[in-house]
Design a protein around this motif. Structure first.
Motif, mmCIF file in Angstrom:
data_model
loop_
_atom_site.group_PDB
_atom_site.id
_atom_site.type_symbol
_atom_site.label_atom_id
_atom_site.label_comp_id
_atom_site.label_asym_id
_atom_site.label_seq_id
_atom_site.Cartn_x
_atom_site.Cartn_y
_atom_site.Cartn_z
ATOM 1 N N PRO A 12 33.615 47.404 41.808
ATOM 2 C CA PRO A 12 33.049 48.677 42.271
ATOM 3 C C PRO A 12 31.544 48.584 42.488
ATOM 4 O O PRO A 12 30.880 47.690 41.967
ATOM 5 N N PRO A 13 31.013 49.525 43.248
ATOM 6 C CA PRO A 13 29.557 49.578 43.409
ATOM 7 C C PRO A 13 28.883 49.668 42.043
ATOM 8 O O PRO A 13 29.368 50.359 41.143
ATOM 9 N N GLY A 14 27.799 48.940 41.889
ATOM 10 C CA GLY A 14 27.067 48.944 40.629
ATOM 11 C C GLY A 14 27.493 47.846 39.678
ATOM 12 O O GLY A 14 26.920 47.712 38.600
ATOM 13 N N GLU A 17 25.654 41.691 38.782
ATOM 14 C CA GLU A 17 25.811 40.340 39.330
ATOM 15 C C GLU A 17 26.061 39.308 38.242
ATOM 16 O O GLU A 17 26.689 38.285 38.490
ATOM 17 N N GLU A 18 25.588 39.570 37.029
ATOM 18 C CA GLU A 18 25.735 38.618 35.925
ATOM 19 C C GLU A 18 27.153 38.559 35.366
ATOM 20 O O GLU A 18 27.477 37.665 34.588
ATOM 21 N N VAL A 19 27.985 39.519 35.751
ATOM 22 C CA VAL A 19 29.342 39.609 35.202
ATOM 23 C C VAL A 19 30.341 39.200 36.281
ATOM 24 O O VAL A 19 30.334 39.750 37.381
ATOM 25 N N ARG A 20 31.181 38.246 35.922
ATOM 26 C CA ARG A 20 32.214 37.804 36.855
ATOM 27 C C ARG A 20 33.209 38.944 37.077
ATOM 28 O O ARG A 20 33.383 39.797 36.217
ATOM 29 N N PRO A 21 33.883 38.958 38.204
ATOM 30 C CA PRO A 21 34.848 40.030 38.492
ATOM 31 C C PRO A 21 36.030 40.005 37.528
ATOM 32 O O PRO A 21 36.432 38.936 37.060
ATOM 33 N N PRO A 22 36.600 41.171 37.234
ATOM 34 C CA PRO A 22 37.783 41.215 36.367
ATOM 35 C C PRO A 22 38.881 40.302 36.907
ATOM 36 O O PRO A 22 39.121 40.253 38.101
ATOM 37 N N GLY A 23 39.493 39.574 35.993
ATOM 38 C CA GLY A 23 40.542 38.648 36.377
ATOM 39 C C GLY A 23 40.049 37.232 36.616
ATOM 40 O O GLY A 23 40.836 36.291 36.576
ATOM 41 N N ALA A 24 38.756 37.077 36.869
ATOM 42 C CA ALA A 24 38.196 35.733 37.043
ATOM 43 C C ALA A 24 38.157 35.041 35.680
ATOM 44 O O ALA A 24 38.072 35.713 34.639
ATOM 45 N N PRO A 25 38.228 33.716 35.669
ATOM 46 C CA PRO A 25 38.130 33.019 34.383
ATOM 47 C C PRO A 25 36.849 33.407 33.634
ATOM 48 O O PRO A 25 35.784 33.490 34.241
ATOM 49 N N ASP A 26 36.990 33.671 32.354
ATOM 50 C CA ASP A 26 35.851 33.999 31.481
ATOM 51 C C ASP A 26 35.125 35.287 31.855
ATOM 52 O O ASP A 26 33.993 35.497 31.422
ATOM 53 N N GLY A 117 34.878 50.366 32.047
ATOM 54 C CA GLY A 117 36.155 50.724 32.648
ATOM 55 C C GLY A 117 37.052 49.507 32.813
ATOM 56 O O GLY A 117 38.250 49.553 32.496
ATOM 57 N N ALA A 118 36.492 48.417 33.289
ATOM 58 C CA ALA A 118 37.278 47.190 33.460
ATOM 59 C C ALA A 118 37.752 46.657 32.107
ATOM 60 O O ALA A 118 38.883 46.190 31.985
ATOM 61 N N LEU A 119 36.897 46.745 31.092
ATOM 62 C CA LEU A 119 37.311 46.299 29.757
ATOM 63 C C LEU A 119 38.457 47.151 29.210
ATOM 64 O O LEU A 119 39.278 46.670 28.429
ATOM 65 N N ARG A 120 38.511 48.408 29.625
ATOM 66 C CA ARG A 120 39.606 49.293 29.208
ATOM 67 C C ARG A 120 40.862 49.087 30.049
ATOM 68 O O ARG A 120 41.870 49.742 29.826
#
Length: 128
Positions: A12-14, A17-26, A117-120
């Motif tokens: 989502p917007p916002g 950049e330091e966080v990989r997309p949900p589902g990506a390794p690590d 939200g992604a962590l939830r």
């Protein structure tokens, strides 16, 4: 990390950049690292925050919100409270610093919101 093409469309917007997309390794590890960068170092001593990243996100949201409010208050009051103690250029520089810090914290608040939200387990779906 720069978002390009398909990866950019999966967050989502916002999204920081330091966080990989949900589902990506690590991706969760990068989220936790980023969240810890937003809070005081002493928060690392709390085992419960290491065990539950969604709780760490809550603590980060609270901390960032408090910082944003402090920056807003500082910007509103620095000119009046320190006008007789600092030269005008120092006051203007302070106001610019408060503006930059406020913008940084507002972006961080949005990032915390979407990462939490992604962590939830929430998944973002782009709107057409």
């Amino acid at each position: 990390m720069r978002h390009t093409g398909q990866v950019h469309d999966t967050v989502p917007p916002g999204w920081p950049e330091e966080v990989r997309p949900p589902g990506a390794p690590d991706w969760e590890r990068t989220a936790v690292t980023w969240l810890y960068d937003l809070v005081p170092p002493d928060y690392r001593a709390h085992e419960v925050l290491r065990r539950y990243p969604v709780l760490l996100a809550r603590f980060a949201a609270d901390h960032v919100a408090a910082g944003l409010e402090a920056a807003r208050t500082g910007w509103r009051t620095v000119r009046v409270e320190l006008a007789d103690q600092l030269p005008a250029d120092a006051i203007e520089a302070a106001m610019t610093a408060y503006e930059r810090e406020g913008a940084r914290l507002a972006a961080a608040a949005r990032g915390v919101e979407v990462v939490a939200g992604a962590l939830r387990g929430e998944r973002w779906v782009p709107r057409l």
